[in-house]
Write an enzyme that holds these catalytic residues in place. Structure first.
Site, PDB file in Angstrom:
ATOM      1  N   ARG A   1     -33.894  37.983 -13.800  1.00 26.87           N
ATOM      2  CA  ARG A   1     -35.142  37.605 -13.160  1.00 26.87           C
ATOM      3  C   ARG A   1     -35.247  38.119 -11.731  1.00 26.87           C
ATOM      4  NH1 ARG A   1     -36.837  32.960 -16.142  1.00 26.87           N
ATOM      5  NH2 ARG A   1     -38.603  31.833 -15.275  1.00 26.87           N
TER       6      ARG A   1
ATOM      7  N   ARG B   1     -50.914  24.823 -21.782  1.00 25.46           N
ATOM      8  CA  ARG B   1     -49.601  24.387 -22.268  1.00 25.46           C
ATOM      9  C   ARG B   1     -49.210  23.061 -21.616  1.00 25.46           C
ATOM     10  NH1 ARG B   1     -44.529  28.271 -21.362  1.00 25.46           N
ATOM     11  NH2 ARG B   1     -44.351  27.232 -19.356  1.00 25.46           N
TER      12      ARG B   1
ATOM     13  N   ARG C   1     -43.953  29.484  -9.462  1.00 26.20           N
ATOM     14  CA  ARG C   1     -43.229  30.326 -10.432  1.00 26.20           C
ATOM     15  C   ARG C   1     -43.881  31.693 -10.561  1.00 26.20           C
ATOM     16  NH1 ARG C   1     -44.121  26.347 -14.597  1.00 26.20           N
ATOM     17  NH2 ARG C   1     -43.265  27.673 -16.221  1.00 26.20           N
TER      18      ARG C   1
ATOM     19  N   LYS D   1     -44.178  35.421 -23.930  1.00 24.78           N
ATOM     20  CA  LYS D   1     -42.905  36.091 -24.233  1.00 24.78           C
ATOM     21  C   LYS D   1     -41.971  35.225 -25.063  1.00 24.78           C
ATOM     22  CE  LYS D   1     -41.180  35.305 -19.596  1.00 24.78           C
ATOM     23  NZ  LYS D   1     -40.223  34.211 -19.815  1.00 24.78           N
TER      24      LYS D   1
ATOM     25  N   ARG E   1     -44.762  19.868 -20.086  1.00 24.85           N
ATOM     26  CA  ARG E   1     -43.517  20.309 -19.458  1.00 24.85           C
ATOM     27  C   ARG E   1     -43.528  19.926 -17.988  1.00 24.85           C
ATOM     28  NH1 ARG E   1     -41.522  26.372 -20.726  1.00 24.85           N
ATOM     29  NH2 ARG E   1     -41.110  26.307 -18.491  1.00 24.85           N
TER      30      ARG E   1
HETATM   31  P1  AMP Z   1     -38.539  29.812 -18.158  1.00 25.56           P
HETATM   32  O1  AMP Z   1     -38.541  28.949 -19.369  1.00 25.56           O
HETATM   33  O2  AMP Z   1     -37.962  31.177 -18.398  1.00 25.56           O
HETATM   34  O3  AMP Z   1     -39.884  29.880 -17.492  1.00 25.56           O
HETATM   35  O4  AMP Z   1     -37.534  29.132 -17.112  1.00 25.56           O
HETATM   36  C1  AMP Z   1     -37.763  27.813 -16.648  1.00 25.56           C
HETATM   37  C2  AMP Z   1     -36.996  27.592 -15.354  1.00 25.56           C
HETATM   38  O5  AMP Z   1     -35.588  27.750 -15.568  1.00 25.56           O
HETATM   39  C3  AMP Z   1     -37.324  28.549 -14.213  1.00 25.56           C
HETATM   40  O6  AMP Z   1     -38.494  28.175 -13.496  1.00 25.56           O
HETATM   41  C4  AMP Z   1     -36.061  28.451 -13.366  1.00 25.56           C
HETATM   42  O7  AMP Z   1     -36.028  27.240 -12.644  1.00 25.56           O
HETATM   43  C5  AMP Z   1     -34.977  28.366 -14.435  1.00 25.56           C
HETATM   44  N1  AMP Z   1     -34.514  29.707 -14.844  1.00 25.56           N
HETATM   45  C6  AMP Z   1     -34.694  30.295 -16.060  1.00 25.56           C
HETATM   46  N2  AMP Z   1     -34.149  31.519 -16.089  1.00 25.56           N
HETATM   47  C7  AMP Z   1     -33.619  31.721 -14.865  1.00 25.56           C
HETATM   48  C8  AMP Z   1     -32.934  32.804 -14.257  1.00 25.56           C
HETATM   49  N3  AMP Z   1     -32.703  33.953 -14.929  1.00 25.56           N
HETATM   50  N4  AMP Z   1     -32.517  32.659 -12.974  1.00 25.56           N
HETATM   51  C9  AMP Z   1     -32.739  31.527 -12.300  1.00 25.56           C
HETATM   52  N5  AMP Z   1     -33.399  30.478 -12.784  1.00 25.56           N
HETATM   53  C10 AMP Z   1     -33.844  30.561 -14.067  1.00 25.56           C
END
Ligand code: AMP
Length: 198
Positions: free
Chosen positions: A92, A131, A148, A17, A137
């Site tokens: 989310r 990745r 996650r 995404k 990361r």
């Molecule tokens: P992502 O890059 O979208 O996978 O986000 C990486 C991390 O950021 C997630 O595992 C959460 O710890 C935090 N995070 C990102 N978006 C949110 C959200 N909408 N609500 C809460 N935590 C978030």
């Protein structure tokens, strides 16, 4: 001329995404608003926000809803998001959907489309491991990946039950080449009458 499109892209971690979101946003002339990117940038710069959320991200937990929603409200209030945006990673869970609904409604706006990138859990895990090897990361450890994906299945996927009845969800098969998937998304958005930026 700039097109107006208020979009959300949803999918499990590793569904692609992020990559697809950037392509769509460029074509529509709208900014990507990725909460994950915002958090990572703050961590990298060592800001107070970054320090506050480092441990949460490393574990693969969610940052508190109030804090996350405030960050998104601030970002969507900037000029470049006036004509549209592509949200990636927010909302989310159902509480965040309620926050976003209230914020947009106060501006007389609503989402035009929710793009769901459909990828199985097994495929997601394989891609995330790749990745992890390529990008290193800190939240791409086996444990954090599984955590996650659990959160995605239990908290994030259910938001589609809210958006589905609104008739704005486009389910896109996330298996295929990057270009094929982009084409599928454009076809779905075009079918909704969302025009590309000229
Ligand atoms: P992502 O890059 O979208 O996978 O986000 C990486 C991390 O950021 C997630 O595992 C959460 O710890 C935090 N995070 C990102 N978006 C949110 C959200 N909408 N609500 C809460 N935590 C978030």
């Amino acid at each position: 001329m700039t097109a107006t499109a208020r979009l959300l892209i949803v999918g499990p971690q590793g569904s692609g995404k992020g990559t697809q979101g950037v392509r769509i946003a460029e074509s529509y002339g709208i900014p990507v608003v990725s909460t994950g990117d915002i958090f990572r940038a703050n961590i990298k710069e060592g800001t107070p926000l970054g320090q506050q959320v480092t441990a949460v991200l490393d574990k693969g937990d969610l940052v508190p809803d109030e804090l996350t929603s405030e960050i998104v409200r601030d970002r969507l209030s900037q000029d470049d998001a006036a004509n549209g945006f592509l949200l990636d990673g927010y909302p989310r869970n159902s509480a965040q959907v309620a926050h976003l609904d209230a914020f947009l409604a106060a501006r007389g706006e609503s989402l035009d489309a929710v793009i769901l990138l459909d990828v199985s859990r097994d495929e997601s895990i394989q891609r995330l491991k790749l990745r992890a090897a390529e990008q290193g990361r800190s939240d791409d450890t086996d444990e954090a990946i599984a955590h996650r994906l659990d959160i995605y299945e239990h908290e994030t996927a259910p938001i589609l039950e809210v958006y589905g009845p609104r008739g704005i969800v486009d389910r896109i098969d996330g298996i295929g080449s990057l270009d094929e998937i982009t084409e599928r998304i454009f076809a779905a958005l075009t079918a909704r009458g969302l025009r590309l930026a000229a």
